[in-house]
Design a protein around this motif. Structure first.
Motif, PDB file in Angstrom:
ATOM      1  N   GLN A 210     -12.660   1.046  -8.729  1.00 19.27           N
ATOM      2  CA  GLN A 210     -12.688  -0.283  -8.124  1.00 19.27           C
ATOM      3  C   GLN A 210     -12.354  -0.273  -6.647  1.00 19.27           C
ATOM      4  O   GLN A 210     -12.778  -1.135  -5.906  1.00 19.27           O
ATOM      5  N   TYR A 211     -11.566   0.705  -6.210  1.00 19.87           N
ATOM      6  CA  TYR A 211     -11.084   0.685  -4.848  1.00 19.87           C
ATOM      7  C   TYR A 211     -11.442   1.983  -4.139  1.00 19.87           C
ATOM      8  O   TYR A 211     -11.223   3.067  -4.660  1.00 19.87           O
ATOM      9  N   SER A 271     -12.391  -7.331   3.246  1.00 23.89           N
ATOM     10  CA  SER A 271     -12.425  -6.470   2.052  1.00 23.89           C
ATOM     11  C   SER A 271     -11.251  -5.495   1.996  1.00 23.89           C
ATOM     12  O   SER A 271     -10.665  -5.281   0.929  1.00 23.89           O
ATOM     13  N   LYS A 272     -10.880  -4.894   3.142  1.00 22.92           N
ATOM     14  CA  LYS A 272      -9.811  -3.884   3.131  1.00 22.92           C
ATOM     15  C   LYS A 272      -8.445  -4.514   2.867  1.00 22.92           C
ATOM     16  O   LYS A 272      -7.664  -4.006   2.069  1.00 22.92           O
ATOM     17  N   ASN A 274      -7.853  -7.199   1.355  1.00 20.07           N
ATOM     18  CA  ASN A 274      -7.822  -7.647  -0.041  1.00 20.07           C
ATOM     19  C   ASN A 274      -7.546  -6.490  -0.993  1.00 20.07           C
ATOM     20  O   ASN A 274      -6.821  -6.637  -1.975  1.00 20.07           O
ATOM     21  N   GLU A 275      -8.131  -5.313  -0.708  1.00 21.06           N
ATOM     22  CA  GLU A 275      -7.823  -4.122  -1.519  1.00 21.06           C
ATOM     23  C   GLU A 275      -6.329  -3.822  -1.473  1.00 21.06           C
ATOM     24  O   GLU A 275      -5.699  -3.561  -2.497  1.00 21.06           O
ATOM     25  N   GLN A 278      -4.362  -6.301  -3.455  1.00 21.35           N
ATOM     26  CA  GLN A 278      -4.515  -6.165  -4.904  1.00 21.35           C
ATOM     27  C   GLN A 278      -3.818  -4.920  -5.443  1.00 21.35           C
ATOM     28  O   GLN A 278      -3.202  -4.948  -6.502  1.00 21.35           O
ATOM     29  N   VAL A 279      -3.923  -3.812  -4.725  1.00 21.53           N
ATOM     30  CA  VAL A 279      -3.306  -2.569  -5.210  1.00 21.53           C
ATOM     31  C   VAL A 279      -1.788  -2.629  -5.110  1.00 21.53           C
ATOM     32  O   VAL A 279      -1.079  -2.186  -6.012  1.00 21.53           O
TER      33      VAL A 279
END
Length: 328
Positions: A210-211, A271-272, A274-275, A278-279
């Motif tokens: 996913q990442y 996008s980055k 948000n990654e 989330q992680v």
């Protein structure tokens, strides 16, 4: 962690101290140098003993022992070497701002309270006095009573920071026995990094597809995840997941990122960042650009473990964009 020889007169120059650092293989290779010439020079010029742990682990322990002035010289030389590595790697880069030099100390947990100070007063004083970023991990390193203490900044700021940490070590010796952290051999590059180390945790950790983090970053993140279980946003709260307990007190940390690098943290359409959110499970706020300022303020909010992971991922992202070196 210290042996008083003739009493700490004045600046405590008659005291022998031992510092332990956690380094990646690439960092260790830089310290050793060709045919061991770099570490030999550091030992001779600093007067400190510098030993590097054996083993095939992606991380190694570097032990520095000596009188306080020898310790300061050794840290100064190591930080300057890492600064040279960053500069050399930036030769063909269009980016003009250096990421900071980052060192990770391994510190007895019983001394961390003194390093942080009442209400965070001591660590704030060190940050403000030296200009270095200092972060104490919220949890012990695996199977030990030690914590990671990350310091980053210019070589001069790092050396000044170490001087302050020496004072804390002398004023507040460790209580009881310290169980030292020993890095373990990690799965090889062919293994899925987040495989079922803990069966009940496997769903939360199966994030490789996913990442898009590089493998070396995932290896470090895997260690952090196994240590802290810091992934609350990837699964529901579970009583067997102490790191995912929503009742863990929230704290915050501020970073200053050069304007020309902030885009690499935000990513295309966010996008980055948000990654990273989330992680890590941390909330990340990026301030608007300020007229005339070359830096942007980034605030990380969450549990200490979430902040650790977010801080690591931001540093890893910066270093991969600018240098290809694992700064953290």
């Amino acid at each position: 962690m210290s042996d008083k020889e003739d009493g700490a007169s004045g600046g405590g120059l008659n005291v022998t101290l031992t510092f332990r650092l956690l380094m990646h293989g690439k960092e260790v290779g830089s310290i050793i140098g060709k045919k061991g010439e770099t570490v030999k020079k550091m030992r001779e010029e600093s007067g400190a003993r510098i030993n590097i742990s054996e083993g095939s682990s992606p991380e190694r322990i570097v032990t520095i022992t000596g009188p306080t002035e020898g310790i300061f010289r050794a840290f100064s030389m190591i930080a300057e070497k890492f600064e040279e590595d960053i500069t050399a790697a930036m030769t063909n880069s269009t980016v003009t701002s250096h990421p900071p030099v980052t060192l990770r100390l391994v510190f007895p947990g019983s001394q961390c309270g003194s390093l942080i100070g009442k209400g965070g007063s001591k660590i704030k004083e060190i940050r403000e006095t030296t200009g270095a970023q200092v972060q104490v991990a919220g949890d012990m390193l695996p199977e030990s009573t030690e914590r990671a203490v990350t310091i980053s900044g210019t070589p001069q700021a790092i050396t000044q920071c170490v001087r302050h940490i020496c004072s804390v070590m002398l004023e507040s010796p460790p209580k009881g026995a310290t169980i030292p952290y020993r890095p373990k051999t990690m799965p090889g590059a062919g293994h899925p990094v987040f495989q079922q180390q803990q069966q009940h945790a496997s769903q939360a950790f199966t994030i490789q597809g996913q990442y898009a983090f590089p493998h070396q970053d995932l290896t470090k993140l895997h260690q952090l995840a196994m240590q802290h279980i810091p992934l609350p946003s990837l699964g529901q709260s579970n009583p067997t997941f102490p790191g995912m307990d929503a009742s863990v007190p929230k704290s915050s940390q501020e970073l200053a990122i050069p304007n020309e690098l902030i885009g690499s943290i935000i990513g295309r359409h966010g996008s980055k960042v948000n990654e990273i959110r989330q992680v890590s499970g941390a909330h990340i706020k990026i301030a608007s650009a300020t007229d005339g300022s070359p830096m942007r303020q980034v605030t990380i909010i969450g549990s200490p473990t979430s902040i650790n992971v977010a801080h690591y991922l931001i540093n890893a992202r910066l270093s991969s964009v600018v240098t290809g070196l694992g700064v953290l």
